[in-house]
Design a protein around this motif. Structure first.
Motif, mmCIF file in Angstrom:
data_model
loop_
_atom_site.group_PDB
_atom_site.id
_atom_site.type_symbol
_atom_site.label_atom_id
_atom_site.label_comp_id
_atom_site.label_asym_id
_atom_site.label_seq_id
_atom_site.Cartn_x
_atom_site.Cartn_y
_atom_site.Cartn_z
ATOM 1 N N ASP A 136 -1.479 13.893 -4.735
ATOM 2 C CA ASP A 136 -0.678 12.869 -4.101
ATOM 3 C C ASP A 136 -1.592 11.578 -3.991
ATOM 4 O OD1 ASP A 136 1.190 14.786 -3.343
ATOM 5 O OD2 ASP A 136 0.229 14.810 -1.223
ATOM 6 N N PHE A 137 -2.927 11.606 -3.894
ATOM 7 C CA PHE A 137 -3.556 10.302 -3.953
ATOM 8 C C PHE A 137 -3.849 9.715 -5.394
ATOM 9 C CE2 PHE A 137 -7.508 8.027 -4.811
ATOM 10 C CZ PHE A 137 -7.841 7.354 -3.633
ATOM 11 N N ASP A 138 -3.746 10.676 -6.449
ATOM 12 C CA ASP A 138 -3.762 10.118 -7.599
ATOM 13 C C ASP A 138 -2.373 9.307 -7.924
ATOM 14 O OD1 ASP A 138 -6.278 11.012 -8.533
ATOM 15 O OD2 ASP A 138 -5.535 12.964 -9.000
ATOM 16 N N LEU A 139 -1.210 10.100 -7.577
ATOM 17 C CA LEU A 139 0.135 9.612 -7.744
ATOM 18 C C LEU A 139 0.419 8.215 -7.080
ATOM 19 C CD1 LEU A 139 3.004 9.990 -8.665
ATOM 20 C CD2 LEU A 139 3.644 11.369 -6.409
ATOM 21 N N VAL A 140 0.002 8.059 -6.024
ATOM 22 C CA VAL A 140 0.335 7.084 -5.023
ATOM 23 C C VAL A 140 -0.406 5.861 -5.516
ATOM 24 C CG1 VAL A 140 0.110 5.801 -2.608
ATOM 25 C CG2 VAL A 140 1.316 8.165 -2.952
ATOM 26 N N SER A 141 -1.721 6.334 -5.843
ATOM 27 C CA SER A 141 -2.780 5.133 -6.482
ATOM 28 C C SER A 141 -2.116 4.624 -7.782
ATOM 29 C CB SER A 141 -4.176 5.792 -6.770
ATOM 30 O OG SER A 141 -4.666 6.096 -5.433
ATOM 31 N N ARG A 142 -1.478 5.251 -8.557
ATOM 32 C CA ARG A 142 -0.841 4.598 -9.554
ATOM 33 C C ARG A 142 -0.110 3.498 -9.392
ATOM 34 N NH1 ARG A 142 0.502 10.073 -12.713
ATOM 35 N NH2 ARG A 142 1.526 10.398 -11.060
ATOM 36 N N TYR A 143 0.305 3.124 -8.208
ATOM 37 C CA TYR A 143 1.219 2.260 -7.816
ATOM 38 C C TYR A 143 0.644 1.071 -7.026
ATOM 39 C CZ TYR A 143 4.960 5.380 -8.818
ATOM 40 O OH TYR A 143 5.806 6.206 -9.655
ATOM 41 N N PHE A 144 -0.729 1.464 -6.751
ATOM 42 C CA PHE A 144 -1.438 0.277 -6.143
ATOM 43 C C PHE A 144 -1.611 -0.899 -6.777
ATOM 44 C CE2 PHE A 144 -5.371 -1.637 -4.797
ATOM 45 C CZ PHE A 144 -5.062 -1.835 -3.151
ATOM 46 N N GLU A 145 -1.425 -1.804 -6.266
ATOM 47 C CA GLU A 145 -1.640 -3.387 -6.835
ATOM 48 C C GLU A 145 -2.577 -4.075 -6.030
ATOM 49 O OE1 GLU A 145 2.270 -4.338 -9.260
ATOM 50 O OE2 GLU A 145 2.706 -4.157 -7.046
ATOM 51 N N THR A 146 -3.349 -4.652 -6.627
ATOM 52 C CA THR A 146 -4.717 -5.238 -5.902
ATOM 53 C C THR A 146 -3.885 -6.939 -5.519
ATOM 54 O OG1 THR A 146 -6.677 -4.550 -6.954
ATOM 55 C CG2 THR A 146 -6.736 -6.542 -6.031
ATOM 56 N N PRO A 147 -4.151 -7.323 -4.433
ATOM 57 C CA PRO A 147 -3.527 -8.521 -3.871
ATOM 58 C C PRO A 147 -4.130 -9.601 -4.781
ATOM 59 C CG PRO A 147 -4.600 -7.788 -2.092
ATOM 60 C CD PRO A 147 -4.876 -6.806 -3.233
ATOM 61 N N GLU A 148 -3.299 -10.500 -5.172
ATOM 62 C CA GLU A 148 -3.488 -11.868 -5.997
ATOM 63 C C GLU A 148 -3.323 -13.034 -5.244
ATOM 64 O OE1 GLU A 148 -4.970 -11.630 -8.822
ATOM 65 O OE2 GLU A 148 -4.980 -9.156 -8.931
ATOM 66 N N PRO A 149 -4.215 -14.138 -5.522
ATOM 67 C CA PRO A 149 -3.810 -15.203 -4.901
ATOM 68 C C PRO A 149 -2.532 -15.990 -4.910
ATOM 69 C CG PRO A 149 -5.848 -15.514 -6.075
ATOM 70 C CD PRO A 149 -5.361 -14.309 -6.463
ATOM 71 N N ASP A 150 -1.563 -15.802 -5.940
ATOM 72 C CA ASP A 150 -0.499 -16.579 -6.309
ATOM 73 C C ASP A 150 0.620 -15.793 -5.350
ATOM 74 O OD1 ASP A 150 -0.334 -13.719 -7.680
ATOM 75 O OD2 ASP A 150 0.736 -14.673 -9.367
ATOM 76 N N GLU A 151 0.103 -14.695 -4.682
ATOM 77 C CA GLU A 151 1.254 -14.103 -3.882
ATOM 78 C C GLU A 151 1.404 -14.821 -2.539
ATOM 79 O OE1 GLU A 151 1.111 -9.819 -3.631
ATOM 80 O OE2 GLU A 151 -0.613 -9.913 -4.897
ATOM 81 N N GLY A 152 0.919 -15.722 -2.151
ATOM 82 C CA GLY A 152 1.056 -16.732 -1.037
ATOM 83 C C GLY A 152 0.728 -15.972 0.351
ATOM 84 N N ILE A 153 -0.267 -15.133 0.296
ATOM 85 C CA ILE A 153 -0.525 -14.634 1.596
ATOM 86 C C ILE A 153 -2.097 -14.701 1.619
ATOM 87 C CG2 ILE A 153 -0.710 -12.548 2.942
ATOM 88 C CD1 ILE A 153 1.668 -11.408 1.459
ATOM 89 N N ALA A 154 -2.667 -15.193 3.029
ATOM 90 C CA ALA A 154 -3.980 -15.182 3.290
ATOM 91 C C ALA A 154 -4.622 -13.581 3.136
ATOM 92 C CB ALA A 154 -4.261 -15.922 4.554
ATOM 93 N N VAL A 155 -5.834 -13.457 2.369
ATOM 94 C CA VAL A 155 -6.344 -12.219 2.285
ATOM 95 C C VAL A 155 -7.575 -12.162 3.119
ATOM 96 C CG1 VAL A 155 -6.859 -10.446 0.895
ATOM 97 C CG2 VAL A 155 -4.971 -11.780 0.236
ATOM 98 N N ILE A 156 -8.000 -11.333 3.857
ATOM 99 C CA ILE A 156 -9.245 -10.844 4.190
ATOM 100 C C ILE A 156 -9.562 -9.653 3.784
ATOM 101 C CG2 ILE A 156 -10.820 -10.669 6.248
ATOM 102 C CD1 ILE A 156 -8.855 -12.188 7.654
ATOM 103 N N VAL A 157 -10.542 -9.447 2.886
ATOM 104 C CA VAL A 157 -11.193 -8.610 2.125
ATOM 105 C C VAL A 157 -12.300 -7.692 2.859
ATOM 106 C CG1 VAL A 157 -12.337 -7.375 0.122
ATOM 107 C CG2 VAL A 157 -10.634 -9.353 0.000
ATOM 108 N N HIS A 158 -11.943 -6.612 3.186
ATOM 109 C CA HIS A 158 -12.901 -5.678 4.031
ATOM 110 C C HIS A 158 -13.408 -4.635 3.390
ATOM 111 C CE1 HIS A 158 -11.403 -7.581 7.794
ATOM 112 N NE2 HIS A 158 -10.286 -7.400 7.105
ATOM 113 N N GLY A 159 -14.758 -4.336 3.111
ATOM 114 C CA GLY A 159 -15.182 -3.220 2.501
ATOM 115 C C GLY A 159 -16.199 -2.542 3.362
ATOM 116 N N GLY A 160 -16.403 -1.118 2.916
ATOM 117 C CA GLY A 160 -17.250 -0.223 3.414
ATOM 118 C C GLY A 160 -16.900 0.061 5.039
ATOM 119 N N LEU A 161 -15.681 0.000 5.275
ATOM 120 C CA LEU A 161 -15.185 0.368 6.715
ATOM 121 C C LEU A 161 -15.286 1.828 6.928
ATOM 122 C CD1 LEU A 161 -12.072 -1.849 7.137
ATOM 123 C CD2 LEU A 161 -14.405 -2.250 8.137
#
Length: 161
Positions: A136-161
């Motif tokens: 299921d992880f593999d299937l759902v991950s195929r649809y994941f799209e990293t946010p891009e600046p042109d999407e018009g939303i302020a993004v805060i990246v959190h790593g290592g939570l």
């Protein structure tokens, strides 16, 4: 203080729901969790990813006017729905625009191996409404799209939570 629509992006078990709960408690914003609604409304009918996609779309259609109303009334919302595709983020941005509030996307950027490790631990604990498999992880991950600046939303990246 201005009204904010908090959004969350990250692969399965990246910690989106945990972070959302913590943020809601710290900011006095209303937490609305897709997993809670989906498991209560559709749990026995959720058998595959296609079921999730269909029922999630229904839930978004019902929630949209409610979210806009809450936000317009000055209630900040922590929307624990996965903002993992451009399309979903566009819908969420549209909700924020209609309510005339600021959307902030929290991107939990963890490596797949760490997400899988956390998923297995979560599944073993039995504390989550859903227990996705590695497949299921593999299937759902195929649809994941990293946010891009042109999407018009302020993004805060959190790593290592």
């Amino acid at each position: 203080m201005s009204t904010i629509l908090h959004l969350f992006c990250g692969k399965i078990a990246a910690g989106k729901s945990t972070f959302a709960k913590r943020l809601s408690g710290q900011s006095d914003a209303l937490l609305i969790s897709e997993d809670d609604w989906m498991s209560t409304l559709y749990g026995p009918e959720l058998h595959c990813f296609d079921d999730y996609v269909r029922f999630s779309a229904r839930l978004r259609a019902v929630m949209e006017p409610h979210l806009v109303s809450l936000l317009r009334d000055g209630t900040s919302v922590v929307l624990d729905f996965p903002a993992n595709t451009r399309g979903l983020r566009a819908w969420m941005r549209g909700v924020a625009e209609e309510a005339e509030v600021l959307p902030i996307l929290h991107y939990l950027d963890l490596p797949d191996a760490r997400c899988r490790e956390r998923l297995r631990k979560r599944n073993a604990s039995g504390t989550h409404a859903f227990a996705p498999s590695d497949d299921d992880f593999d299937l759902v991950s195929r649809y994941f799209e990293t946010p891009e600046p042109d999407e018009g939303i302020a993004v805060i990246v959190h790593g290592g939570l």
